[in-house]
Design a protein around this motif. Structure first.
Motif, PDB file in Angstrom:
ATOM      1  N   LEU A  56       0.796  -1.218   0.000  1.00 50.66           N
ATOM      2  CA  LEU A  56       0.000   0.000   0.000  1.00 50.66           C
ATOM      3  C   LEU A  56       0.834   1.276   0.000  1.00 50.66           C
ATOM      4  O   LEU A  56       0.322   2.335  -0.350  1.00 50.66           O
ATOM      5  N   ASP A  57       2.116   1.180   0.371  1.00 50.21           N
ATOM      6  CA  ASP A  57       2.916   2.407   0.412  1.00 50.21           C
ATOM      7  C   ASP A  57       4.237   2.343  -0.364  1.00 50.21           C
ATOM      8  O   ASP A  57       4.969   3.322  -0.381  1.00 50.21           O
ATOM      9  N   VAL A  58       4.525   1.226  -1.019  1.00 51.23           N
ATOM     10  CA  VAL A  58       5.738   1.153  -1.830  1.00 51.23           C
ATOM     11  C   VAL A  58       5.563   2.031  -3.077  1.00 51.23           C
ATOM     12  O   VAL A  58       4.443   2.188  -3.585  1.00 51.23           O
ATOM     13  N   SER A  59       6.649   2.600  -3.551  1.00 51.55           N
ATOM     14  CA  SER A  59       6.548   3.411  -4.767  1.00 51.55           C
ATOM     15  C   SER A  59       6.239   2.504  -5.957  1.00 51.55           C
ATOM     16  O   SER A  59       6.723   1.364  -6.032  1.00 51.55           O
ATOM     17  N   PRO A  60       5.412   2.975  -6.900  1.00 51.80           N
ATOM     18  CA  PRO A  60       5.071   2.150  -8.065  1.00 51.80           C
ATOM     19  C   PRO A  60       6.297   1.699  -8.860  1.00 51.80           C
ATOM     20  O   PRO A  60       6.336   0.567  -9.341  1.00 51.80           O
ATOM     21  N   ASP A  61       7.299   2.555  -8.986  1.00 52.91           N
ATOM     22  CA  ASP A  61       8.501   2.184  -9.737  1.00 52.91           C
ATOM     23  C   ASP A  61       9.254   1.053  -9.041  1.00 52.91           C
ATOM     24  O   ASP A  61       9.718   0.114  -9.686  1.00 52.91           O
ATOM     25  N   THR A  62       9.377   1.151  -7.712  1.00 51.95           N
ATOM     26  CA  THR A  62      10.039   0.089  -6.962  1.00 51.95           C
ATOM     27  C   THR A  62       9.257  -1.211  -7.087  1.00 51.95           C
ATOM     28  O   THR A  62       9.839  -2.283  -7.295  1.00 51.95           O
TER      29      THR A  62
END
Length: 144
Positions: A56-62
Motif C-alpha cells: 500500500l505504500d511502496v513506490s510504483p517504480d520500486t
C-alpha cells in the motif's frame, strides 16, 4: 491504514547486515533469502531494499522492478526444486495477515498432493544453507 515504516523491523536489520540470512539473490534494489520458518522446501522471501511497509505504500517504480526480481527468483526456485508449481503470498497490515512490516513476497515451491506445512517451525540452518546454494546455482543472469 498504514502506520508508517519502521526501519528496525527484522528485514531492515537483515538488509543492514545486523542479522544473518541465507541469501539467494541480491542486487541494488532487492534481496531474496530463505525463510527461517518455511512452509515448504525452498520457501524464499523477496524484499525491496527501499523501506516500504507493504504493497500500500511502496513506490510504483520500486514495485514494478521488484516484481521482475520476484519472477526471476521464482523461475530459479521452480527449476532448483523441480516444483510442479509455485505459490506467491503477500500480506498487508495485521488484518491481512502481515506480521513483519517490511514489504515482502513469499515464494513457495509446490508439488501435486503435498500440503503446505503449518507456520511457526524453525528450519535447520544447514538445510537452509544447502537450499539457498541450490537456488543460487539455478539462477540465470538477471536481464531486467
Amino acid at each position: 491504514m498504514s502506520a508508517g515504516y519502521d526501519p528496525n523491523n527484522i528485514f531492515g536489520k537483515i538488509l543492514r547486515g545486523e542479522i544473518p540470512a541465507h541469501k539467494v539473490y541480491e542486487d541494488d534494489m532487492t534481496l531474496a533469502f530463505m525463510d527461517i520458518m518455511p512452509r515448504a522446501e525452498g520457501h524464499v522471501l523477496v524484499i525491496p531494499k527501499e523501506g516500504a511497509r507493504n504493497l500500500l505504500d511502496v513506490s510504483p517504480d520500486t514495485l514494478a522492478e521488484l516484481m521482475k526480481r520476484v519472477q526471476h527468483v521464482a523461475k530459479a526456485l521452480q527449476a532448483a526444486f523441480h516444483a510442479d508449481g509455485l505459490t506467491l503470498h503477500q500480506f498487508n497490515e495485521s488484518a491481512g495477515g502481515q506480521v513483519i512490516y517490511h514489504l515482502h513476497f513469499h515464494l513457495l515451491p509446490r508439488w501435486d498432493g503435498v500440503a503446505l506445512r503449518p507456520p511457526g517451525t524453525m528450519a535447520d540452518n544447514e538445510k537452509l544453507a544447502e537450499q539457498a546454494a541450490k537456488i543460487r546455482a539455478a539462477l540465470t543472469p538477471f536481464t531486467g
